[in-house]
Design a protein around this motif. Sequence first.
Motif, PDB file in Angstrom:
ATOM      1  N   ALA A 370       3.789  39.532 -13.403  1.00 21.11           N
ATOM      2  CA  ALA A 370       4.294  39.569 -14.779  1.00 21.11           C
ATOM      3  C   ALA A 370       5.410  40.588 -14.868  1.00 21.11           C
ATOM      4  CB  ALA A 370       3.172  39.915 -15.759  1.00 21.11           C
ATOM      5  N   ASN A 371       6.375  40.331 -15.740  1.00 20.29           N
ATOM      6  CA  ASN A 371       7.483  41.256 -15.956  1.00 20.29           C
ATOM      7  C   ASN A 371       7.724  41.390 -17.451  1.00 20.29           C
ATOM      8  OD1 ASN A 371       9.653  42.875 -14.643  1.00 20.29           O
ATOM      9  ND2 ASN A 371      10.962  41.542 -15.869  1.00 20.29           N
ATOM     10  N   LEU A 372       7.694  42.629 -17.953  1.00 21.90           N
ATOM     11  CA  LEU A 372       7.916  42.899 -19.369  1.00 21.90           C
ATOM     12  C   LEU A 372       9.160  43.752 -19.520  1.00 21.90           C
ATOM     13  CD1 LEU A 372       4.231  43.801 -20.410  1.00 21.90           C
ATOM     14  CD2 LEU A 372       5.356  41.578 -20.578  1.00 21.90           C
ATOM     15  N   GLU A 373      10.006  43.414 -20.484  1.00 23.03           N
ATOM     16  CA  GLU A 373      11.246  44.157 -20.705  1.00 23.03           C
ATOM     17  C   GLU A 373      11.447  44.405 -22.192  1.00 23.03           C
ATOM     18  OE1 GLU A 373      14.611  42.312 -18.933  1.00 23.03           O
ATOM     19  OE2 GLU A 373      13.722  42.163 -16.930  1.00 23.03           O
ATOM     20  N   LYS A 374      11.943  45.568 -22.515  1.00 25.16           N
ATOM     21  CA  LYS A 374      12.289  45.900 -23.898  1.00 25.16           C
ATOM     22  C   LYS A 374      13.335  47.016 -23.854  1.00 25.16           C
ATOM     23  CE  LYS A 374       9.136  45.450 -26.981  1.00 25.16           C
ATOM     24  NZ  LYS A 374       7.957  45.605 -27.867  1.00 25.16           N
ATOM     25  N   GLY A 375      14.520  46.720 -24.369  1.00 19.93           N
ATOM     26  CA  GLY A 375      15.590  47.701 -24.325  1.00 19.93           C
ATOM     27  C   GLY A 375      15.934  48.061 -22.892  1.00 19.93           C
ATOM     28  N   ASN A 376      15.980  49.367 -22.610  1.00 21.68           N
ATOM     29  CA  ASN A 376      16.292  49.802 -21.239  1.00 21.68           C
ATOM     30  C   ASN A 376      15.028  50.081 -20.419  1.00 21.68           C
ATOM     31  OD1 ASN A 376      15.724  52.009 -22.907  1.00 21.68           O
ATOM     32  ND2 ASN A 376      16.817  53.429 -21.550  1.00 21.68           N
ATOM     33  N   SER A 378      11.490  48.537 -18.502  1.00 22.22           N
ATOM     34  CA  SER A 378      10.869  47.334 -17.938  1.00 22.22           C
ATOM     35  C   SER A 378       9.669  47.728 -17.085  1.00 22.22           C
ATOM     36  CB  SER A 378      11.868  46.529 -17.100  1.00 22.22           C
ATOM     37  OG  SER A 378      12.338  47.280 -16.004  1.00 22.22           O
ATOM     38  N   VAL A 379       8.712  46.805 -17.021  1.00 27.13           N
ATOM     39  CA  VAL A 379       7.503  46.997 -16.215  1.00 27.13           C
ATOM     40  C   VAL A 379       7.290  45.731 -15.392  1.00 27.13           C
ATOM     41  CG1 VAL A 379       5.025  47.434 -16.216  1.00 27.13           C
ATOM     42  CG2 VAL A 379       6.465  48.485 -17.962  1.00 27.13           C
ATOM     43  N   PHE A 380       7.083  45.891 -14.085  1.00 24.63           N
ATOM     44  CA  PHE A 380       6.744  44.754 -13.227  1.00 24.63           C
ATOM     45  C   PHE A 380       5.310  44.927 -12.755  1.00 24.63           C
ATOM     46  CE2 PHE A 380       6.345  42.792  -9.000  1.00 24.63           C
ATOM     47  CZ  PHE A 380       6.527  41.474  -9.384  1.00 24.63           C
ATOM     48  N   ILE A 381       4.484  43.906 -13.012  1.00 24.54           N
ATOM     49  CA  ILE A 381       3.061  43.957 -12.665  1.00 24.54           C
ATOM     50  C   ILE A 381       2.774  42.900 -11.615  1.00 24.54           C
ATOM     51  CG2 ILE A 381       0.724  43.895 -13.580  1.00 24.54           C
ATOM     52  CD1 ILE A 381       3.338  43.934 -16.169  1.00 24.54           C
ATOM     53  N   PRO A 382       2.560  43.282 -10.354  1.00 20.35           N
ATOM     54  CA  PRO A 382       2.229  42.289  -9.321  1.00 20.35           C
ATOM     55  C   PRO A 382       0.861  41.657  -9.575  1.00 20.35           C
ATOM     56  CG  PRO A 382       2.893  44.402  -8.358  1.00 20.35           C
ATOM     57  CD  PRO A 382       2.652  44.634  -9.816  1.00 20.35           C
ATOM     58  N   ALA A 383       0.654  40.470  -9.040  1.00 23.26           N
ATOM     59  CA  ALA A 383      -0.655  39.831  -9.111  1.00 23.26           C
ATOM     60  C   ALA A 383      -1.722  40.768  -8.530  1.00 23.26           C
ATOM     61  CB  ALA A 383      -0.640  38.518  -8.346  1.00 23.26           C
ATOM     62  N   LYS A 384      -2.899  40.743  -9.121  1.00 25.24           N
ATOM     63  CA  LYS A 384      -4.071  41.535  -8.713  1.00 25.24           C
ATOM     64  C   LYS A 384      -3.913  43.025  -9.016  1.00 25.24           C
ATOM     65  CE  LYS A 384      -5.661  38.251  -5.238  1.00 25.24           C
ATOM     66  NZ  LYS A 384      -6.158  38.054  -3.863  1.00 25.24           N
ATOM     67  N   THR A 385      -2.970  43.358  -9.914  1.00 26.31           N
ATOM     68  CA  THR A 385      -2.915  44.741 -10.399  1.00 26.31           C
ATOM     69  C   THR A 385      -4.147  45.045 -11.241  1.00 26.31           C
ATOM     70  OG1 THR A 385      -0.504  44.786 -10.407  1.00 26.31           O
ATOM     71  CG2 THR A 385      -1.618  46.354 -11.848  1.00 26.31           C
ATOM     72  N   PHE A 414       1.842  49.319 -10.146  1.00 28.77           N
ATOM     73  CA  PHE A 414       2.867  48.530 -10.819  1.00 28.77           C
ATOM     74  C   PHE A 414       4.103  49.420 -10.930  1.00 28.77           C
ATOM     75  CE2 PHE A 414       0.369  50.716 -14.020  1.00 28.77           C
ATOM     76  CZ  PHE A 414       1.316  51.248 -14.893  1.00 28.77           C
ATOM     77  N   SER A 415       5.238  48.835 -11.240  1.00 26.64           N
ATOM     78  CA  SER A 415       6.470  49.623 -11.297  1.00 26.64           C
ATOM     79  C   SER A 415       6.957  49.772 -12.732  1.00 26.64           C
ATOM     80  CB  SER A 415       7.567  49.001 -10.436  1.00 26.64           C
ATOM     81  OG  SER A 415       8.008  47.770 -10.972  1.00 26.64           O
ATOM     82  N   VAL A 416       7.495  50.940 -13.025  1.00 27.23           N
ATOM     83  CA  VAL A 416       8.129  51.241 -14.313  1.00 27.23           C
ATOM     84  C   VAL A 416       9.582  51.580 -14.032  1.00 27.23           C
ATOM     85  CG1 VAL A 416       8.185  52.821 -16.283  1.00 27.23           C
ATOM     86  CG2 VAL A 416       5.984  52.074 -15.345  1.00 27.23           C
ATOM     87  N   SER A 417      10.490  50.944 -14.762  1.00 25.85           N
ATOM     88  CA  SER A 417      11.918  51.211 -14.587  1.00 25.85           C
ATOM     89  C   SER A 417      12.552  51.571 -15.925  1.00 25.85           C
ATOM     90  CB  SER A 417      12.635  49.990 -13.998  1.00 25.85           C
ATOM     91  OG  SER A 417      12.180  49.713 -12.694  1.00 25.85           O
ATOM     92  N   GLY A 451      22.011  52.842 -11.573  1.00 22.35           N
ATOM     93  CA  GLY A 451      21.798  53.178 -12.972  1.00 22.35           C
ATOM     94  C   GLY A 451      20.373  53.055 -13.452  1.00 22.35           C
ATOM     95  N   LYS A 452      19.443  52.785 -12.539  1.00 19.31           N
ATOM     96  CA  LYS A 452      18.054  52.554 -12.941  1.00 19.31           C
ATOM     97  C   LYS A 452      17.118  53.491 -12.173  1.00 19.31           C
ATOM     98  CE  LYS A 452      16.850  48.346 -13.804  1.00 19.31           C
ATOM     99  NZ  LYS A 452      16.444  46.911 -13.671  1.00 19.31           N
ATOM    100  N   PHE A 453      16.223  54.153 -12.919  1.00 17.65           N
ATOM    101  CA  PHE A 453      15.179  54.998 -12.337  1.00 17.65           C
ATOM    102  C   PHE A 453      13.900  54.179 -12.255  1.00 17.65           C
ATOM    103  CE2 PHE A 453      18.212  57.813 -14.318  1.00 17.65           C
ATOM    104  CZ  PHE A 453      18.341  58.866 -13.421  1.00 17.65           C
ATOM    105  N   THR A 454      13.204  54.239 -11.100  1.00 20.04           N
ATOM    106  CA  THR A 454      11.996  53.432 -10.898  1.00 20.04           C
ATOM    107  C   THR A 454      10.905  54.271 -10.243  1.00 20.04           C
ATOM    108  OG1 THR A 454      13.296  51.399 -10.638  1.00 20.04           O
ATOM    109  CG2 THR A 454      11.032  51.364  -9.811  1.00 20.04           C
TER     110      THR A 454
END
Length: 565
Positions: A370-376, A378-385, A414-417, A451-454
């Motif tokens: 799953a990938n969620l984005e709002k403004g600047n 974003s969160v990427f959630i791999p399967a089985k998180t 999961f990743s936060v950017s 330009g992106k911190f993760t």
Amino acid sequence: MRFFLLLSFLYAPIYAQDVYPKDFFRSPLDIPLQLSGNFGELRSNHFHAGFDFRTQQKEGFNVYASGDGYVSRIKISPYGYGKAIYIDHPNGFTTVYGHLKMGSAAIEKYIQENQYKQESFEVELFPKPGEISVLKGDVIAISGNTGGSEGPHLHFEIRDTKSEKIINPLFFGFDKIILDNKKPVLQTLLVYPIDANSEVNTVKTPLMVDVRLMEDGTYLAEKITAFGRVGFGISAYDQCDYSPGKNGVYKVENFVNGQLSYGYEFNTFAFDESRYINALIDYPRFRKTGQRVQRLFRKQPTDFSLIKTDETQGAILVEPNMNKISRLEISDFYGNNIVINIPIEYAMPTATAEPEIKPAGYLVSAIKDANLEKGNFSVFIPAKTFYEDVYMNFDVDGNVMTFGNDDIPVHTNFSVSIEDKTIPESEREKTFIASVSGSRLVYNSTKYKNGKFTCYTKNLGGFKLAKDNDAPKITSPKKIEGKTIKDGNLSFVISDALSGIKEYKGYLNGHWVLFEYDYKSRRITHWFSTDDFAVDGRNELKLVVTDNVGNSAIFETYFFRSQTP
């Protein structure tokens, strides 16, 4: 043929237990063995992987090789097992000894030679076969309190050398050394309505269930009236003879109308399964109360190999004209057990039931990315998180993003950017994604690209960009400048208020010297020896401590020392 296969299946666990050698390993201590923690015990974010042996609340006991073999791994860390030694044995098993104060003379010499070679207190070493051979009963170390230990003790494990799976040491004859004639103790029995439309005793929330002891030694629970799918949860402990500790239970099984519905026993598991403890327990209840209730059902299947269940996943469907009996058995390795019989009766749903409240947030699947984005943000959630499908809040308020809360268990990173191209290049190294906990900021290891911190994390909650421009602090418990040091060591306290300590280095008269780090006390200590570059007369000392974003503190002083007898 079908009959033969059935017999093979039934007898496989018995045969598997018999392949473990019963008399190869000896006790790693020469004091009476008392457990402060057993195999599979429920711990924070993991199942306990071995035995914790009490050492009479003190350090300094000889630790012995449990069998012939060779030292195959040595890991020195301020965290986890602290100072740990691994021995491979010719029978295909590995023993592990953790929280050690130091190795034996030969092993400690090998460790320190490599620490000086790598100029690091933290080392992980893999001696070759035959390089450090040991015989059963050789002293390999001195017991201690290093790493994440909360008090002096010896952590001991037995692993399969090839697969690295951890195995219950009781299979290897330790059941003859550690006696247990006591039955497990049930502390709490809970019944859960599993679905939104399920009810238990006219309510939709978990309820505690009273039990009473019967004449035949079993327990009878109060009758459950229910509608829909329900499940049970327990908290329980076991004790050994001559030991006051309340340890984990070995085996739990729930039978519904005589058929196994859900169960597990702690024989062996893989390290990467250990975090499944958060799927086993009622995690929200643990976060709120600190009580670890083991759920005897799950809403969705997981890959945790210890769970044995039927197609119901432990859920009990209560329908009209169909009463059921749940028989719960809690056992230890020695066969001591308690049985709780729980009658379940169908009841019509209450007419006054509250209307169903639709969950808020975004539905995140347990089995899909799953990938969620709002403004600047974003969160990427791999399967089985996550262990099951879950509704997650995902909001942005100013410069803070909130994703989920700490009542939800997380299995993998999961990743936060956060995108921010306005931060100048000179400040990017000091900038990181912080977890927000009230007014407190917690550092997450962060990478910058285009330009992106993760960052990658298992922690839910608030996130924001933060900056750390402050150097760590170095303090000396006592003044040493210009003094003659007669003690056998030098000790300092190091700390960092935000991003945390990444590394530290000590130099004596221009040479790197070993300082051991205890994160619990935030103390680094150098123990004087005959070959540590200290000289008679004036000695120059320099400490350099660096945090996780590159800020450094430098402490310099001098002292006098007389090494002449």
